[in-house]
Design a protein around this motif. Structure first.
Motif, PDB file in Angstrom:
ATOM      1  N   SER A  40      17.284   8.009 -13.495  1.00 29.05           N
ATOM      2  CA  SER A  40      16.710   8.716 -14.634  1.00 29.05           C
ATOM      3  C   SER A  40      15.182   8.646 -14.675  1.00 29.05           C
ATOM      4  O   SER A  40      14.535   9.574 -15.166  1.00 29.05           O
ATOM      5  CB  SER A  40      17.278   8.154 -15.948  1.00 29.05           C
ATOM      6  N   LEU A  41      14.609   7.566 -14.189  1.00 25.83           N
ATOM      7  CA  LEU A  41      13.163   7.380 -14.285  1.00 25.83           C
ATOM      8  C   LEU A  41      12.411   7.783 -13.032  1.00 25.83           C
ATOM      9  O   LEU A  41      11.227   8.118 -13.104  1.00 25.83           O
ATOM     10  CB  LEU A  41      12.852   5.918 -14.628  1.00 25.83           C
ATOM     11  N   CYS A  42      13.041   7.716 -11.882  1.00 24.20           N
ATOM     12  CA  CYS A  42      12.375   8.071 -10.625  1.00 24.20           C
ATOM     13  C   CYS A  42      13.376   8.762  -9.709  1.00 24.20           C
ATOM     14  O   CYS A  42      13.866   8.159  -8.745  1.00 24.20           O
ATOM     15  CB  CYS A  42      11.812   6.807  -9.967  1.00 24.20           C
ATOM     16  N   PRO A  43      13.706  10.018  -9.994  1.00 24.86           N
ATOM     17  CA  PRO A  43      14.696  10.746  -9.188  1.00 24.86           C
ATOM     18  C   PRO A  43      14.298  10.799  -7.716  1.00 24.86           C
ATOM     19  O   PRO A  43      13.140  11.040  -7.382  1.00 24.86           O
ATOM     20  CB  PRO A  43      14.685  12.146  -9.814  1.00 24.86           C
ATOM     21  N   ASN A  44      15.258  10.540  -6.852  1.00 25.77           N
ATOM     22  CA  ASN A  44      15.053  10.585  -5.394  1.00 25.77           C
ATOM     23  C   ASN A  44      14.026   9.563  -4.913  1.00 25.77           C
ATOM     24  O   ASN A  44      13.493   9.685  -3.814  1.00 25.77           O
ATOM     25  CB  ASN A  44      14.603  11.981  -4.950  1.00 25.77           C
ATOM     26  N   GLY A  45      13.767   8.552  -5.738  1.00 27.82           N
ATOM     27  CA  GLY A  45      12.799   7.538  -5.355  1.00 27.82           C
ATOM     28  C   GLY A  45      13.415   6.442  -4.505  1.00 27.82           C
ATOM     29  O   GLY A  45      14.635   6.269  -4.453  1.00 27.82           O
ATOM     30  N   SER A  46      12.537   5.693  -3.829  1.00 30.96           N
ATOM     31  CA  SER A  46      12.985   4.574  -3.007  1.00 30.96           C
ATOM     32  C   SER A  46      13.362   3.401  -3.915  1.00 30.96           C
ATOM     33  O   SER A  46      12.555   2.965  -4.742  1.00 30.96           O
ATOM     34  CB  SER A  46      11.864   4.168  -2.046  1.00 30.96           C
ATOM     35  N   LYS A  47      14.569   2.898  -3.740  1.00 31.02           N
ATOM     36  CA  LYS A  47      15.066   1.830  -4.617  1.00 31.02           C
ATOM     37  C   LYS A  47      14.286   0.531  -4.423  1.00 31.02           C
ATOM     38  O   LYS A  47      13.915  -0.130  -5.392  1.00 31.02           O
ATOM     39  CB  LYS A  47      16.557   1.599  -4.351  1.00 31.02           C
ATOM     40  N   TRP A  48      14.024   0.156  -3.158  1.00 32.30           N
ATOM     41  CA  TRP A  48      13.353  -1.124  -2.923  1.00 32.30           C
ATOM     42  C   TRP A  48      11.905  -1.101  -3.407  1.00 32.30           C
ATOM     43  O   TRP A  48      11.392  -2.115  -3.876  1.00 32.30           O
ATOM     44  CB  TRP A  48      13.436  -1.508  -1.454  1.00 32.30           C
ATOM     45  N   VAL A  49      11.265   0.074  -3.342  1.00 27.86           N
ATOM     46  CA  VAL A  49       9.899   0.184  -3.856  1.00 27.86           C
ATOM     47  C   VAL A  49       9.904   0.083  -5.372  1.00 27.86           C
ATOM     48  O   VAL A  49       9.069  -0.604  -5.971  1.00 27.86           O
ATOM     49  CB  VAL A  49       9.251   1.513  -3.400  1.00 27.86           C
ATOM     50  N   TRP A  50      10.877   0.740  -6.012  1.00 32.69           N
ATOM     51  CA  TRP A  50      10.965   0.721  -7.459  1.00 32.69           C
ATOM     52  C   TRP A  50      11.252  -0.679  -7.994  1.00 32.69           C
ATOM     53  O   TRP A  50      10.608  -1.149  -8.925  1.00 32.69           O
ATOM     54  CB  TRP A  50      12.051   1.698  -7.913  1.00 32.69           C
ATOM     55  N   GLU A  51      12.229  -1.349  -7.377  1.00 33.48           N
ATOM     56  CA  GLU A  51      12.637  -2.670  -7.865  1.00 33.48           C
ATOM     57  C   GLU A  51      11.678  -3.772  -7.423  1.00 33.48           C
ATOM     58  O   GLU A  51      11.454  -4.731  -8.159  1.00 33.48           O
ATOM     59  CB  GLU A  51      14.054  -2.986  -7.385  1.00 33.48           C
ATOM     60  N   GLY A  52      11.126  -3.648  -6.220  1.00 36.20           N
ATOM     61  CA  GLY A  52      10.276  -4.704  -5.700  1.00 36.20           C
ATOM     62  C   GLY A  52       8.818  -4.601  -6.094  1.00 36.20           C
ATOM     63  O   GLY A  52       8.150  -5.614  -6.314  1.00 36.20           O
ATOM     64  N   GLY A 100       7.596  -1.945  -8.409  1.00 32.04           N
ATOM     65  CA  GLY A 100       7.380  -1.283  -9.684  1.00 32.04           C
ATOM     66  C   GLY A 100       6.696   0.055  -9.563  1.00 32.04           C
ATOM     67  O   GLY A 100       6.028   0.509 -10.493  1.00 32.04           O
ATOM     68  N   GLU A 101       6.811   0.716  -8.405  1.00 29.95           N
ATOM     69  CA  GLU A 101       6.210   2.020  -8.198  1.00 29.95           C
ATOM     70  C   GLU A 101       7.286   3.052  -7.902  1.00 29.95           C
ATOM     71  O   GLU A 101       8.364   2.730  -7.395  1.00 29.95           O
ATOM     72  CB  GLU A 101       5.214   1.986  -7.030  1.00 29.95           C
ATOM     73  N   CYS A 102       6.989   4.297  -8.214  1.00 26.80           N
ATOM     74  CA  CYS A 102       7.905   5.398  -7.945  1.00 26.80           C
ATOM     75  C   CYS A 102       7.433   6.119  -6.689  1.00 26.80           C
ATOM     76  O   CYS A 102       6.394   6.786  -6.691  1.00 26.80           O
ATOM     77  CB  CYS A 102       7.947   6.359  -9.134  1.00 26.80           C
ATOM     78  N   ALA A 103       8.168   5.967  -5.602  1.00 25.61           N
ATOM     79  CA  ALA A 103       7.835   6.610  -4.323  1.00 25.61           C
ATOM     80  C   ALA A 103       8.914   7.634  -4.005  1.00 25.61           C
ATOM     81  O   ALA A 103      10.042   7.278  -3.679  1.00 25.61           O
ATOM     82  CB  ALA A 103       7.733   5.569  -3.212  1.00 25.61           C
ATOM     83  N   GLN A 104       8.579   8.913  -4.108  1.00 22.11           N
ATOM     84  CA  GLN A 104       9.574   9.973  -3.986  1.00 22.11           C
ATOM     85  C   GLN A 104       9.473  10.803  -2.708  1.00 22.11           C
ATOM     86  O   GLN A 104      10.385  11.539  -2.390  1.00 22.11           O
ATOM     87  CB  GLN A 104       9.472  10.915  -5.193  1.00 22.11           C
ATOM     88  N   ASP A 105       8.355  10.707  -2.006  1.00 23.32           N
ATOM     89  CA  ASP A 105       8.214  11.527  -0.808  1.00 23.32           C
ATOM     90  C   ASP A 105       7.475  10.749   0.274  1.00 23.32           C
ATOM     91  O   ASP A 105       7.120   9.575   0.103  1.00 23.32           O
ATOM     92  CB  ASP A 105       7.501  12.851  -1.131  1.00 23.32           C
TER      93      ASP A 105
END
Length: 309
Positions: free
Chosen positions: A22-34, A36-41
């Motif tokens: 919901s917060l970072c569609p198609n984002g990298s999970k490890w970047v988001w969880e580790g 705190g950034e939203c990396a989508q491309d």
């Protein structure tokens, strides 16, 4: 943190209990969880990898100087104290400014390591300065006092009122600059907290640029770079290059256009990419002074006759 449907920024990036979808569609999970950034491309991922590489470069950059100092024991004469103090001052302001101006999480992580490494190098300088007795005790105490004052500047983040100036974002997907319907040519207004962080970051960039000048002068007056590790500056050059590229490649978000994003990150870009030219000058000093030393050794061969029995 996520409170009443609101997503806020923490010290080290976004803090949320929401899910990645919901917060970072198609984002990298490890970047988001580790991180705190939203990396989508691919552009975002390149920024992440370059940022991690810059941290690695800075982590190992000090090690050759530590080894060289322990080997030669002349760190106090090889390095300029003002180079170390200005570098520490720049890193301290960088840390405080990165937090207040809400910079990328990787920028904050890197700033934390900067300050720790600087303190270790300054402690080694003080040790060899005292050991080699190349200054009176008052000068040593003066340097310690300056370092303590610089350390106390980190208390700026705890000033009353700064903690309540958090930037608040909607809990839904934060539209990227390319998808935003706002005027992307306009520069996003600074919050009071960001203004303070931007100002401290600007001081940091000035200190970074000024820090190289005393070391360049020390090398020039000694006509030597003996006792200074070239790998320190080589790795710092690589670290600053990857750090700057990491910031430049990151996709603007939070309603920023490319122009607004650049303005908000300008002090940190100047502090990293702006020092490259000065570090290259120091690298040139390594080349010319070592070449001159080799030529001197060749032109003065051993002429002492052997003692006959």
């Amino acid at each position: 943190m996520l409170t009443d449907g609101v997503l806020s920024r923490g010290v080290f990036g976004l803090t949320t209990q929401g899910n990645l979808t919901s917060l970072c569609p198609n984002g990298s999970k490890w970047v988001w969880e580790g991180l705190g950034e939203c990396a989508q491309d691919a552009r975002d991922m390149a920024s992440i990898y370059l940022g991690l590489l810059s941290i690695l470069c800075f982590m190992v950059s000090s090690l050759p100087q530590y080894h060289n100092s322990c080997k030669t024991g002349n760190m106090d004469s090889a390095l300029s104290i003002w180079f170390l103090l200005l570098w520490l001052g720049g890193d301290t302001c960088n840390l405080v400014g990165s937090f207040l101006a809400d910079q990328l999480p990787l920028q904050t992580y890197t700033a934390v390591y900067y300050a720790i490494a600087d303190l270790v190098m300054l402690a080694m300088y003080m040790y060899y300065k005292t050991k080699n007795r190349m200054g009176d005790s008052r000068r040593v105490l003066h340097v310690v006092g300056v370092a303590c004052v610089l350390g106390f500047t980190t208390s700026l983040v705890h000033l009353p009122g700064l903690g309540s100036l958090q930037e608040v974002l909607p809990s839904g997907f934060r539209s990227r600059a390319l998808l935003s319907t706002s005027d992307l040519s306009a520069i996003k207004a600074f919050t009071p907290k960001e203004i303070i962080g931007f100002s401290i970051g600007s001081v940091s960039s000035v200190l970074y640029l000024c820090s190289r000048l005393p070391q360049m002068y020390t090398n020039f007056t000694r006509k030597s770079t003996e006792g200074v590790s070239y790998f320190l500056f080589a790795l710092v050059i690589l670290g600053n290059t990857t750090y700057g590229l990491s910031v430049l490649l990151k996709n603007p978000d939070d309603g920023h256009g490319e122009r607004s994003y650049m303005i908000h990150h300008l002090p940190w870009l100047i502090g990293s990419l702006g020092t490259l030219s000065l570090d290259l000058v120091i690298s040139f000093q390594f080349f010319i002074y070592r070449k001159a030393k080799m030529e001197e050794d060749v032109s003065h061969p051993e002429t002492t006759p052997l003692i006959r029995s």
